[in-house]
Scaffold this active site. Sequence first.
Site, PDB file in Angstrom:
ATOM      1  N   SER A   8      -5.594  38.777 -15.305  1.00  0.00           N
ATOM      2  CA  SER A   8      -6.183  38.260 -14.555  1.00  0.00           C
ATOM      3  C   SER A   8      -7.236  37.078 -14.481  1.00  0.00           C
ATOM      4  O   SER A   8      -7.347  37.145 -15.525  1.00  0.00           O
ATOM      5  CB  SER A   8      -6.025  39.174 -12.958  1.00  0.00           C
TER       6      SER A   8
ATOM      7  N   ASP B  60       2.954  34.949  -6.977  1.00  0.00           N
ATOM      8  CA  ASP B  60       2.387  35.558  -6.957  1.00  0.00           C
ATOM      9  C   ASP B  60       1.157  34.701  -6.258  1.00  0.00           C
ATOM     10  O   ASP B  60       1.247  33.217  -6.502  1.00  0.00           O
ATOM     11  CB  ASP B  60       1.209  35.086  -8.616  1.00  0.00           C
TER      12      ASP B  60
ATOM     13  N   HIS C  43       1.312  40.001  -7.562  1.00  0.00           N
ATOM     14  CA  HIS C  43      -0.124  39.509  -9.335  1.00  0.00           C
ATOM     15  C   HIS C  43      -1.122  40.786  -9.242  1.00  0.00           C
ATOM     16  O   HIS C  43      -1.164  41.603 -10.026  1.00  0.00           O
ATOM     17  CB  HIS C  43      -1.023  39.540  -8.374  1.00  0.00           C
TER      18      HIS C  43
END
Length: 290
Positions: A147, A225, A258
């Site tokens: 991320s 995600d 995620h």
Amino acid sequence: MPEIEILERHRVFGGELAFVRHDSAAVAGPMTFSIFVPDGEGPFPVLYWLSGLTCSANNFTEKAGAYRRASQRGLIVVAPDTSPRGAAVPDDPAADLGQGAGFYVDATQAPWKAHFQMETYVTHDLIAAVEANFPADPGRRGLSGHSMGGHGALTLALNHAHLYRSVSAFAPIACAMRSPWGIKALTAYLGADHTAWERYSAATLIAAGTVKAFDDILIDQGRADPYIASHLVPEQLEHAAATSGQTLSLRYHDGFDHSYYFVQSFIDDHIDFHADRLAQLKDHVAHVAA
């Protein structure tokens, strides 16, 4: 020699995990990181992992499940904190700015400039602390992250290709200049001049085609995600790679989100990706020496 303080030690698989604190000139205060060192004499190649928003050195360490494979492949794994911490360090009530959200940039704006020099921390102070105190091979470093940390891994590797020999990422913020998370952070840390943002935007760097130091860049992205369309925009990386000719292995996975459940599902592939490339460097040096 940079001094360190070992806070904890744990035996895990075929090696030892330590939690470490050290002083960093870059952030004008203490920083922490975890480090897994496999059994043996070394020196070992090193994979540096950069974590995402709200994370500390613990998230990857406790959730990624990386150390069994790292032990098997003879790889040191280092996971630093995502920002400086403490009462004297500026912060923001939002989760996407301030402590836990350093974005791996060197801030130029008040009040962040004094402490938020995370690019220099990762590429200088952290490396110095690791290589002075652990059996790390300075010629074999890889960089990965998730991320915000995926953004950091890509941008730092591209900007400092002389330091890193391999790079990968999980669900990275692909183009920080076009991500709400990135726009907010880059404005706060660097100011309104978008030319200062370009070196911290992975797709922008790849599209420029100025650095092609990596034979491949491995990226994994979950199709479930929730941030894929709004913040991560992985298609920007595909377009940039096609434009510049940079080899990019972008793998999409149905059903994955995620979280670190996603990371732990594919972390062995990333450990192997880096270990294979860093091992080739050792073999090349040995061949030349012979």
